[in-house]
Design a protein around this motif. Structure first.
Motif, short mmCIF file in Angstrom:
data_model
loop_
_atom_site.label_atom_id
_atom_site.label_comp_id
_atom_site.label_asym_id
_atom_site.label_seq_id
_atom_site.Cartn_x
_atom_site.Cartn_y
_atom_site.Cartn_z
N GLU A 38 0.83 -1.20 0.00
CA GLU A 38 0.00 0.00 0.00
C GLU A 38 0.87 1.26 0.00
OE1 GLU A 38 -2.74 0.39 3.24
OE2 GLU A 38 -3.65 2.19 2.40
N ILE A 39 0.43 2.24 -0.75
CA ILE A 39 1.05 3.57 -0.69
C ILE A 39 -0.06 4.56 -0.37
CG2 ILE A 39 0.85 3.88 -3.21
CD1 ILE A 39 3.41 5.62 -3.01
N ARG A 40 0.23 5.48 0.55
CA ARG A 40 -0.78 6.49 0.90
C ARG A 40 -0.25 7.85 0.50
NH1 ARG A 40 -3.83 4.59 6.38
NH2 ARG A 40 -3.61 2.35 6.03
N VAL A 41 -0.97 8.50 -0.35
CA VAL A 41 -0.54 9.82 -0.83
C VAL A 41 -1.64 10.83 -0.53
CG1 VAL A 41 0.94 8.84 -2.62
CG2 VAL A 41 -1.44 9.38 -3.15
N PRO A 42 -1.30 12.12 -0.55
CA PRO A 42 -2.30 13.15 -0.21
C PRO A 42 -3.47 13.17 -1.19
CG PRO A 42 -0.07 14.05 -0.23
CD PRO A 42 0.02 12.69 -0.83
N ILE A 43 -4.58 13.70 -0.73
CA ILE A 43 -5.74 13.80 -1.62
C ILE A 43 -5.73 15.11 -2.39
CG2 ILE A 43 -7.20 12.28 -0.25
CD1 ILE A 43 -8.70 14.81 0.65
N MET A 44 -4.75 15.97 -2.11
CA MET A 44 -4.62 17.19 -2.91
C MET A 44 -3.21 17.26 -3.48
SD MET A 44 -6.61 20.17 -0.88
CE MET A 44 -6.00 20.02 0.77
N GLU A 45 -3.10 17.82 -4.65
CA GLU A 45 -1.81 17.98 -5.30
C GLU A 45 -1.80 19.34 -5.99
OE1 GLU A 45 0.75 15.84 -5.33
OE2 GLU A 45 -0.14 13.89 -4.77
N LYS A 46 -0.61 19.76 -6.39
CA LYS A 46 -0.55 20.98 -7.21
C LYS A 46 -1.32 20.73 -8.51
CE LYS A 46 3.84 22.36 -5.27
NZ LYS A 46 5.31 22.28 -5.42
N THR A 47 -2.09 21.69 -8.91
CA THR A 47 -2.95 21.55 -10.07
C THR A 47 -2.18 21.09 -11.30
OG1 THR A 47 -4.36 23.29 -9.22
CG2 THR A 47 -4.56 22.79 -11.57
N GLU A 48 -0.98 21.59 -11.43
CA GLU A 48 -0.16 21.30 -12.59
C GLU A 48 0.07 19.80 -12.80
OE1 GLU A 48 3.78 22.74 -12.11
OE2 GLU A 48 4.34 22.30 -14.19
N LEU A 49 0.16 19.05 -11.69
CA LEU A 49 0.40 17.61 -11.81
C LEU A 49 -0.68 16.95 -12.66
CD1 LEU A 49 1.86 14.97 -10.95
CD2 LEU A 49 0.27 14.89 -9.02
N PHE A 50 -1.93 17.33 -12.42
CA PHE A 50 -3.02 16.69 -13.15
C PHE A 50 -3.09 17.19 -14.59
CE2 PHE A 50 -4.39 16.69 -8.64
CZ PHE A 50 -4.22 15.33 -8.43
N GLU A 81 -8.16 11.48 -9.76
CA GLU A 81 -7.82 10.07 -9.96
C GLU A 81 -6.52 9.81 -9.21
OE1 GLU A 81 -5.39 8.63 -12.69
OE2 GLU A 81 -4.27 10.46 -12.27
N GLY A 82 -6.13 8.55 -9.10
CA GLY A 82 -5.05 8.22 -8.20
C GLY A 82 -3.66 8.11 -8.79
N THR A 83 -3.59 7.74 -10.06
CA THR A 83 -2.29 7.42 -10.65
C THR A 83 -1.31 8.59 -10.60
OG1 THR A 83 -3.36 5.84 -12.12
CG2 THR A 83 -1.14 6.54 -12.72
N ALA A 84 -1.77 9.78 -10.91
CA ALA A 84 -0.87 10.93 -10.99
C ALA A 84 -0.15 11.16 -9.67
CB ALA A 84 -1.66 12.18 -11.40
N GLY A 85 -0.89 11.14 -8.57
CA GLY A 85 -0.29 11.38 -7.26
C GLY A 85 0.70 10.28 -6.88
N VAL A 86 0.32 9.05 -7.19
CA VAL A 86 1.20 7.93 -6.86
C VAL A 86 2.50 8.03 -7.66
CG1 VAL A 86 1.47 5.41 -7.02
CG2 VAL A 86 -0.67 6.39 -6.15
N MET A 87 2.39 8.39 -8.92
CA MET A 87 3.60 8.51 -9.74
C MET A 87 4.44 9.72 -9.30
SD MET A 87 3.87 5.95 -11.52
CE MET A 87 2.83 4.80 -10.66
N ARG A 88 3.78 10.77 -8.86
CA ARG A 88 4.51 11.91 -8.33
C ARG A 88 5.33 11.49 -7.12
NH1 ARG A 88 2.25 13.60 -4.08
NH2 ARG A 88 4.23 13.07 -3.17
N ALA A 89 4.71 10.73 -6.22
CA ALA A 89 5.41 10.25 -5.04
C ALA A 89 6.54 9.30 -5.43
CB ALA A 89 4.44 9.54 -4.10
N GLN A 292 7.31 11.86 -18.54
CA GLN A 292 6.56 13.09 -18.81
C GLN A 292 6.41 13.95 -17.55
OE1 GLN A 292 3.01 11.98 -21.01
NE2 GLN A 292 1.92 13.69 -20.09
N LEU A 293 6.42 13.30 -16.40
CA LEU A 293 6.31 14.02 -15.13
C LEU A 293 7.68 14.39 -14.59
CD1 LEU A 293 3.43 12.06 -13.35
CD2 LEU A 293 3.35 14.34 -14.36
N GLY A 294 8.71 14.19 -15.39
CA GLY A 294 10.04 14.60 -14.95
C GLY A 294 10.84 13.49 -14.30
N GLY A 295 10.32 12.28 -14.34
CA GLY A 295 11.04 11.15 -13.77
C GLY A 295 11.84 10.43 -14.83
#
Length: 416
Positions: A38-50, A81-89, A292-295
């Motif tokens: 399990e990974i737990r990430v915030p429910i808010m992110e910088k708008t740009e991520l999405f 949605e969840g993928t963006a935040g998880v990939m950011r983390a 694409q997200l800088g990784g």
RNA sequence: GUGGCUAUGGUGAAGCGGUCAACACUUACGACUGUGACUCGUACAUUCGAGGGUUCAAAUCCCUCUAGCCACCCCA
């Protein structure tokens, strides 16, 4: 007028939380069996991520995001949605440096500003899983099978798996051009929506429900016939692996996904039981997203399950837990004694209920019945004096005498 | 963002201009002064989503608003 919840935001009340726990526990079981953490990430992110991951031109980003400016003047968005935040983390913490393959799952609320309807809410919940670092179609098959295994685990076999390939940056543009060319000649046969889609998202015309459009696009070129060598082979292998483990699926060359980051394998679990919301789970491969997200340039694949939709499919099954024992008491002294007994039994893992405020024996027994408790016992002066009591099995009324010690009671109430 | 439908107690609902807003379930208490489920009794909407209007009289007719649902778009 009392304050009510926000439109499209729902409470999950005690009578349904059991169903939710059933779903979540099944997911944890199945995913962890497959080696996911399990990974737990915030429910808010910088708008740009999405904007960067989902795609600026998608409906989600264009009109469905809960975006606001915080007190520090930052544009913040509640995750749609969840993928963006998880990939950011994943990128931020360089998880790829610790292990070339990572298998992650998450669950929690997502937010989209849409008009609520059956199976669709402004706050909704997803359970998702992501694998990064593996290109091989073997992992596509494992992920798909894991998704199906989850549905078997919760006792639903109705949803059927549909798969497709969206190609890659190599072959998709050429296909898109070919499709546009095909549609161009038939614009007048398409519905109003599809004429708009012709410019915004031509692939969408392929799954339009309008009869005229279905007919007009009958002979349209298929993505599957236009895959490049690599993508074609990948798709064939996925099918092959799925066949080898007997996971049933259907190829749907007209399936389209709403997020820009998908490449190659995409899939949906569809059902006919949810009104106009047919997808209960969906996902795909996203080989370009991380870079694409800088990784680093690392491939990925994942899916998300719509928990509300699953809960709807599960229907009204009762997931509530029954107490093992109800202790009815005849007076204040007995109530005090019962309270001690109750805590002792709880320490042994017995689910015990008792009356709190000196109600009549009649109403205590009624309550025991209503709670569907398995056993009941009445403690009065006699029992306190003798140290023995009759334990009544509620389903048939059989009474069993026992001494009033936690261990002895545990034996009767929870034998195993 | 667009369209359709609906709004009566904790719940499901009767009521279609005229005494106390039916019935069922739920809940509470009792019939049974130490034993549930069945049965029976009693209690539980000064009020019909909100606000206006028509009328001697409105839950019932009209208008406005609000909410919910379903569908479109799109999506899990």
């Amino acid at each position: 007028m009392a304050i009510t919840a926000i439109k499209g935001f729902n409470d999950i009340l005690p009578n349904e939380s059991g169903r939710w726990q059933h779903i979540e526990q099944a997911a944890r079981r199945v995913f962890e069996l497959n080696g996911f953490s399990e990974i737990r990430v915030p429910i808010m992110e910088k708008t740009e991520l999405f904007c960067r991951s989902i795609g600026d031109a998608t409906d989600i980003v264009e009109k469905e995001m809960y975006t606001f400016i915080d007190k520090g003047d930052n544009s913040i968005t509640l995750r749609p949605e969840g993928t963006a935040g998880v990939m950011r983390a994943f990128i931020e913490h360089k998880l790829h440096a610790q292990d070339p393959v990572s298998k992650l799952y998450y669950l929690g609320p997502m937010f989209r500003y849409e008009r609520p309807q059956k199976g669709r809410y402004r706050q909704f919940h997803q359970i998702g899983a992501e694998v990064t670092g593996v290109n091989d179609p073997l992992v596509d098959a494992q992920v798909l099978n894991m998704l199906c295994a989850f549905f078997r685990e919760i006792g639903l076999d109705e949803p059927s798996l549909q798969i497709n390939s969206l190609g890659c940056p190599e072959c998709r543009p050429a296909y898109r051009a070919a499709l546009l060319k095909f549609l161009e000649g038939r614009l007048d046969q398409l519905c109003e929506d599809c004429r708009r889609r012709f410019t915004t998202n031509p692939l969408r015309t392929l799954d339009c429900k309008a009869a005229g459009c279905a007919e007009a696009t009958q002979g349209a070129p298929s993505m599957l016939d236009n895959l490049c060598g690599g993508c074609g082979q990948h798709f064939d292998s996925v099918r092959c692996y799925l066949d080898s483990i007997k996971t049933p699926y259907k190829i749907n060359p007209r399936m389209v996904r709403g997020l820009d980051y998908y490449t190659r394998t995409t899939f949906e679990l569809v059902t006919g039981l949810l009104g106009s919301q047919s997808a209960v789970a969906a996902g795909g491969r996203y080989d370009g997203l991380i870079s694409q997200l800088g990784g680093p340039s690392i491939p990925g694949i994942g899916f998300a399950i719509g928990v509300e939709r699953v809960a709807l499919l599960l229907g009204q099954q009762d997931f509530s837990r029954r107490p093992d024992l109800f202790i009815a008491t005849m007076g204040a002294a007995e109530r005090a004694g019962a309270f001690v007994l109750l805590t002792e039994l709880q320490n042994l893992g017995v689910r015990v209920e008792m009356d709190y405020e000196g109600k009549s024996l009649k109403s205590q027994m009624r309550r025991a019945d209503k709670l569907k408790t398995r056993y009941s016992v009445v403690l009065g002066g006699n029992e306190l004096e003798s140290g023995r009591a009759l334990f009544k099995r509620m389903e048939d009324g059989l009474q069993i005498e026992s001494v009033l010690t936690a261990d002895a009671i545990n034996e009767i109430v929870c034998p195993d």
